[in-house]
Design a protein around this motif. Sequence first.
Motif, PDB file in Angstrom:
ATOM      1  N   TRP A   1       0.843  -1.203   0.000  1.00 46.56           N
ATOM      2  CA  TRP A   1       0.000   0.000   0.000  1.00 46.56           C
ATOM      3  C   TRP A   1       0.873   1.246   0.000  1.00 46.56           C
ATOM      4  CZ3 TRP A   1      -1.439   3.473   4.249  1.00 46.56           C
ATOM      5  CH2 TRP A   1      -2.579   4.253   3.983  1.00 46.56           C
ATOM      6  N   LEU A   2       1.971   1.228   0.748  1.00 49.70           N
ATOM      7  CA  LEU A   2       2.914   2.350   0.734  1.00 49.70           C
ATOM      8  C   LEU A   2       3.567   2.497  -0.632  1.00 49.70           C
ATOM      9  CD1 LEU A   2       4.647   1.887   4.205  1.00 49.70           C
ATOM     10  CD2 LEU A   2       3.006   3.670   3.577  1.00 49.70           C
ATOM     11  N   ASP A   3       3.825   1.372  -1.312  1.00 50.40           N
ATOM     12  CA  ASP A   3       4.362   1.444  -2.668  1.00 50.40           C
ATOM     13  C   ASP A   3       3.428   2.228  -3.580  1.00 50.40           C
ATOM     14  OD1 ASP A   3       6.649  -0.026  -2.138  1.00 50.40           O
ATOM     15  OD2 ASP A   3       5.808  -1.928  -2.803  1.00 50.40           O
ATOM     16  N   GLU A   4       2.135   1.967  -3.456  1.00 48.42           N
ATOM     17  CA  GLU A   4       1.156   2.598  -4.337  1.00 48.42           C
ATOM     18  C   GLU A   4       0.828   4.033  -3.934  1.00 48.42           C
ATOM     19  OE1 GLU A   4      -2.298   0.135  -4.509  1.00 48.42           O
ATOM     20  OE2 GLU A   4      -1.266  -1.483  -5.579  1.00 48.42           O
ATOM     21  N   HIS A   5       0.953   4.330  -2.626  1.00 48.15           N
ATOM     22  CA  HIS A   5       0.560   5.652  -2.120  1.00 48.15           C
ATOM     23  C   HIS A   5       1.631   6.198  -1.175  1.00 48.15           C
ATOM     24  CE1 HIS A   5      -3.295   4.467  -3.783  1.00 48.15           C
ATOM     25  NE2 HIS A   5      -3.321   3.420  -2.970  1.00 48.15           N
ATOM     26  N   PRO A   6       2.834   6.424  -1.652  1.00 53.02           N
ATOM     27  CA  PRO A   6       3.916   6.851  -0.756  1.00 53.02           C
ATOM     28  C   PRO A   6       3.656   8.191  -0.085  1.00 53.02           C
ATOM     29  CG  PRO A   6       4.564   7.068  -3.063  1.00 53.02           C
ATOM     30  CD  PRO A   6       3.282   6.297  -3.056  1.00 53.02           C
TER      31      PRO A   6
END
Length: 256
Positions: free
Chosen positions: A107-112
Motif C-alpha cells: 500500500w505504501l508502494d502505491e501511495h507513498p
Amino acid sequence: MVRVTTTNRRTALRAGAAFATAGALAAGCATHGAVAHPAPVTRSSGSRAPTPRHYPAHPTQVTHGPRTRPHVALTFHGGGDPATARALLTEAERHNGRVTVLAVGTWLDEHPDLARRILDGGHDLGNHTLRHLDINAMSESEAREEITGCAQRLKRLTGSIGTWFRPSRAPRASSLVEQLAHSVGYPHVLSYDVDSLDFTSPGAAAITRKVLGEIRDGSVVSLHFGYADTVAALPAVLEELDRRGLRAVTTTELLS
C-alpha cells in the motif's frame, strides 16, 4: 448502548455515500501489486519519524495501555482507497485526536505520499507486513521477508522502520513472528483489546455500538482504512469519546 444522534446519523450517511463503492469496501485487507521503487517522501519540517521504543512496564505483545488514565488508541490497518484514509485522518484531527496507522508495505508502494500525510498529522506510523498475508502460517524465511519488506519501505520513505509492528491476519503474533519482529527492531508487537469488526462491513451503527460498548481507559481499538462503514462510524465514536472524557492518542503516547 450509545444512541447515535440525528446529526451523527446525517454525518454518517454523507460519509458512507461518499465512500460506499465496492472497491473501497473490499480494499481494507486486500493485497496490492508492489511497485519496485516508489519515490521517496520529502518530509516537511513539521513531520516526525520516530523509531520503536521499549516499554519495560509492558509485555512484548501489547493489548492495552494503562487503565489509570483516560486515554485510548485507535489503530488502523493501513490499506485500501487513499481517499478513505485521508477522510479518517481528517475526522480524527477535527476532534483533536491522533491515531496509529499500521501500514501494509505494498500500500505504501502505491501511495507513498500517505506516509507524509500520516506523520504530518501527528499520528504514529508502523509496520503491518509487506503483503498482508497470514504471517503466522509462514515459514521463518517468508515471515522475515514480510516484516523486513515493510520495514525497508518505511525506512526509505520516512527514515524510520516505524513505531510499531502488528502481524497480518491475526490478533497476536506466534512466538516465531514475535522473535522475528524483535530481531528486525520492534521491541513490542501491537495487538488490541477491542475489535471493531469493521472489516465485516456490518454497518456504521454496529461498529459504533461494538467500539463504544467495549472501550475503556487504556484500550487499543482495531479499525481499518478502506471501509465506508468505518468512515461513517467514526464521527459518532469520536463525539462519544469526547463526551466520556476519553482522549484518542497515539499508541506511543498511550504507553508513555
